[in-house]
Design a protein around this motif. Structure first.
Motif, PDB file in Angstrom:
ATOM      1  N   ALA A  46     -30.714 -23.791 -13.671  1.00 61.76           N
ATOM      2  CA  ALA A  46     -31.501 -22.796 -14.398  1.00 61.76           C
ATOM      3  C   ALA A  46     -31.014 -21.384 -14.072  1.00 61.76           C
ATOM      4  O   ALA A  46     -30.889 -20.538 -14.960  1.00 61.76           O
ATOM      5  N   GLU A  47     -30.710 -21.141 -12.785  1.00 63.86           N
ATOM      6  CA  GLU A  47     -30.209 -19.823 -12.391  1.00 63.86           C
ATOM      7  C   GLU A  47     -28.847 -19.554 -13.029  1.00 63.86           C
ATOM      8  O   GLU A  47     -28.611 -18.482 -13.582  1.00 63.86           O
ATOM      9  N   LEU A  48     -27.961 -20.547 -12.969  1.00 67.26           N
ATOM     10  CA  LEU A  48     -26.631 -20.386 -13.583  1.00 67.26           C
ATOM     11  C   LEU A  48     -26.732 -20.211 -15.091  1.00 67.26           C
ATOM     12  O   LEU A  48     -25.989 -19.425 -15.682  1.00 67.26           O
ATOM     13  N   SER A  49     -27.656 -20.914 -15.719  1.00 73.21           N
ATOM     14  CA  SER A  49     -27.838 -20.791 -17.160  1.00 73.21           C
ATOM     15  C   SER A  49     -28.299 -19.369 -17.519  1.00 73.21           C
ATOM     16  O   SER A  49     -27.818 -18.785 -18.494  1.00 73.21           O
ATOM     17  N   GLY A  50     -29.210 -18.816 -16.718  1.00 76.59           N
ATOM     18  CA  GLY A  50     -29.655 -17.439 -16.943  1.00 76.59           C
ATOM     19  C   GLY A  50     -28.517 -16.453 -16.764  1.00 76.59           C
ATOM     20  O   GLY A  50     -28.361 -15.512 -17.553  1.00 76.59           O
ATOM     21  N   ARG A  51     -27.706 -16.653 -15.741  1.00 76.47           N
ATOM     22  CA  ARG A  51     -26.558 -15.771 -15.510  1.00 76.47           C
ATOM     23  C   ARG A  51     -25.544 -15.894 -16.643  1.00 76.47           C
ATOM     24  O   ARG A  51     -24.943 -14.907 -17.068  1.00 76.47           O
ATOM     25  N   LEU A  52     -25.363 -17.122 -17.158  1.00 78.16           N
ATOM     26  CA  LEU A  52     -24.448 -17.339 -18.281  1.00 78.16           C
ATOM     27  C   LEU A  52     -24.946 -16.608 -19.527  1.00 78.16           C
ATOM     28  O   LEU A  52     -24.158 -15.976 -20.234  1.00 78.16           O
ATOM     29  N   ASP A  53     -26.249 -16.669 -19.791  1.00 80.01           N
ATOM     30  CA  ASP A  53     -26.817 -15.949 -20.937  1.00 80.01           C
ATOM     31  C   ASP A  53     -26.579 -14.445 -20.823  1.00 80.01           C
ATOM     32  O   ASP A  53     -26.203 -13.783 -21.802  1.00 80.01           O
ATOM     33  N   LEU A  54     -26.793 -13.886 -19.621  1.00 81.00           N
ATOM     34  CA  LEU A  54     -26.555 -12.449 -19.406  1.00 81.00           C
ATOM     35  C   LEU A  54     -25.084 -12.100 -19.617  1.00 81.00           C
ATOM     36  O   LEU A  54     -24.760 -11.076 -20.224  1.00 81.00           O
ATOM     37  N   ALA A  55     -24.185 -12.958 -19.128  1.00 82.65           N
ATOM     38  CA  ALA A  55     -22.749 -12.713 -19.292  1.00 82.65           C
ATOM     39  C   ALA A  55     -22.360 -12.761 -20.770  1.00 82.65           C
ATOM     40  O   ALA A  55     -21.558 -11.948 -21.239  1.00 82.65           O
ATOM     41  N   ARG A  56     -22.943 -13.697 -21.514  1.00 84.07           N
ATOM     42  CA  ARG A  56     -22.649 -13.795 -22.950  1.00 84.07           C
ATOM     43  C   ARG A  56     -23.159 -12.567 -23.695  1.00 84.07           C
ATOM     44  O   ARG A  56     -22.493 -12.067 -24.602  1.00 84.07           O
ATOM     45  N   GLU A  57     -24.356 -12.078 -23.346  1.00 85.87           N
ATOM     46  CA  GLU A  57     -24.897 -10.875 -23.972  1.00 85.87           C
ATOM     47  C   GLU A  57     -23.997  -9.672 -23.693  1.00 85.87           C
ATOM     48  O   GLU A  57     -23.717  -8.872 -24.587  1.00 85.87           O
ATOM     49  N   SER A  58     -23.545  -9.559 -22.458  1.00 82.93           N
ATOM     50  CA  SER A  58     -22.647  -8.463 -22.085  1.00 82.93           C
ATOM     51  C   SER A  58     -21.343  -8.550 -22.868  1.00 82.93           C
ATOM     52  O   SER A  58     -20.838  -7.538 -23.368  1.00 82.93           O
ATOM     53  N   LEU A  59     -20.807  -9.752 -22.983  1.00 80.69           N
ATOM     54  CA  LEU A  59     -19.573  -9.963 -23.743  1.00 80.69           C
ATOM     55  C   LEU A  59     -19.762  -9.569 -25.202  1.00 80.69           C
ATOM     56  O   LEU A  59     -18.911  -8.892 -25.787  1.00 80.69           O
ATOM     57  N   GLU A  60     -20.882  -9.930 -25.793  1.00 82.35           N
ATOM     58  CA  GLU A  60     -21.147  -9.590 -27.193  1.00 82.35           C
ATOM     59  C   GLU A  60     -21.269  -8.084 -27.383  1.00 82.35           C
ATOM     60  O   GLU A  60     -20.747  -7.526 -28.340  1.00 82.35           O
ATOM     61  N   ARG A  61     -21.959  -7.409 -26.460  1.00 80.10           N
ATOM     62  CA  ARG A  61     -22.074  -5.946 -26.553  1.00 80.10           C
ATOM     63  C   ARG A  61     -20.700  -5.292 -26.461  1.00 80.10           C
ATOM     64  O   ARG A  61     -20.403  -4.346 -27.196  1.00 80.10           O
ATOM     65  N   LEU A  62     -19.858  -5.787 -25.569  1.00 76.46           N
ATOM     66  CA  LEU A  62     -18.507  -5.230 -25.430  1.00 76.46           C
ATOM     67  C   LEU A  62     -17.677  -5.477 -26.686  1.00 76.46           C
ATOM     68  O   LEU A  62     -16.923  -4.602 -27.118  1.00 76.46           O
ATOM     69  N   ARG A  63     -17.818  -6.666 -27.282  1.00 74.96           N
ATOM     70  CA  ARG A  63     -17.075  -6.974 -28.509  1.00 74.96           C
ATOM     71  C   ARG A  63     -17.498  -6.025 -29.624  1.00 74.96           C
ATOM     72  O   ARG A  63     -16.657  -5.470 -30.338  1.00 74.96           O
ATOM     73  N   ILE A  64     -18.802  -5.808 -29.762  1.00 72.31           N
ATOM     74  CA  ILE A  64     -19.311  -4.911 -30.805  1.00 72.31           C
ATOM     75  C   ILE A  64     -18.838  -3.480 -30.549  1.00 72.31           C
ATOM     76  O   ILE A  64     -18.411  -2.777 -31.468  1.00 72.31           O
ATOM     77  N   ALA A  65     -18.879  -3.056 -29.284  1.00 72.10           N
ATOM     78  CA  ALA A  65     -18.418  -1.703 -28.936  1.00 72.10           C
ATOM     79  C   ALA A  65     -16.938  -1.544 -29.267  1.00 72.10           C
ATOM     80  O   ALA A  65     -16.524  -0.528 -29.832  1.00 72.10           O
ATOM     81  N   ARG A  66     -16.128  -2.555 -28.933  1.00 72.41           N
ATOM     82  CA  ARG A  66     -14.692  -2.494 -29.218  1.00 72.41           C
ATOM     83  C   ARG A  66     -14.449  -2.401 -30.713  1.00 72.41           C
ATOM     84  O   ARG A  66     -13.645  -1.597 -31.187  1.00 72.41           O
ATOM     85  N   GLU A  67     -15.162  -3.201 -31.506  1.00 69.72           N
ATOM     86  CA  GLU A  67     -14.990  -3.152 -32.959  1.00 69.72           C
ATOM     87  C   GLU A  67     -15.414  -1.802 -33.520  1.00 69.72           C
ATOM     88  O   GLU A  67     -14.739  -1.255 -34.388  1.00 69.72           O
ATOM     89  N   THR A  68     -16.524  -1.280 -33.020  1.00 73.90           N
ATOM     90  CA  THR A  68     -17.011   0.012 -33.497  1.00 73.90           C
ATOM     91  C   THR A  68     -16.023   1.120 -33.173  1.00 73.90           C
ATOM     92  O   THR A  68     -15.699   1.949 -34.031  1.00 73.90           O
TER      93      THR A  68
END
Length: 180
Positions: free
Chosen positions: A27-49
């Protein structure tokens, strides 16, 4: 025999405890994975912008006078960017259309949009334009396109007779070269 059952029961308790520990760790690793995925998505959007902004800022082709048939007339016309400092704040990436100004003064994505609208047999919607300009048909890309279309309408490059339906600007072809 009593001790055999006690031993099995003790092992079962230990196995249950270990399973619960692993579930908590998962459960802890799953939560950390979700946070990492959100961070990755924000970075992808920032790079595209940033890529889109930089692409708009670096398209500095001079305007060229064209006649009603699309043929080049005379030399280059003064660019809407002439004498402008290269600063991000207050930059006009889509200049107001003026007689003699061609789409080459626009950033690449806006030129692509104009081309798609011009090639369409009738009015088009943003969601029809997105895949034709090479963007994935994702909600974010579709939602960003109407603002570009509205900007092109505001600046005289396109018309929007019906809300959400875009056509090439008629006033560009209807005006004579000498009219204001």
């Amino acid at each position: 025999m009593g001790s055999l059952f006690e031993e099995l029961e003790a092992r079962e308790v230990a196995a249950r405890r270990r399973a619960e520990e692993l579930e908590a760790e998962l459960a802890e690793l799953s939560g950390r994975l979700d946070l990492a995925r959100e961070s990755l998505e924000r970075l992808r959007i920032a790079r595209e912008t940033v890529g889109e902004v930089l692409a708009e800022l670096t398209s500095e082709r001079p305007a060229v006078a064209v006649d009603a048939d699309g043929a080049t007339v005379g030399g280059p016309v003064a660019s809407a960017y002439a004498g402008a400092e290269r600063r991000v704040v207050g930059v006009l990436t889509v200049p107001k259309w003026q007689p003699g100004m061609g789409p080459e003064v626009l950033p690449r994505v806006y030129r692509d949009i104009l081309e798609v609208v011009a090639d369409a047999p009738g009015p088009v919607r943003a969601k029809q334009i997105v895949p034709r300009i090479g963007l994935p048909a994702e909600t974010g890309k579709i939602e960003g396109t109407p603002s570009k279309l509205k900007r092109l309408v505001e600046r005289g490059w396109l018309d929007e007779d019906t809300p959400g339906m875009f056509t090439p600007a008629r006033r560009r072809t209807a005006k004579s070269p000498n009219s204001r």
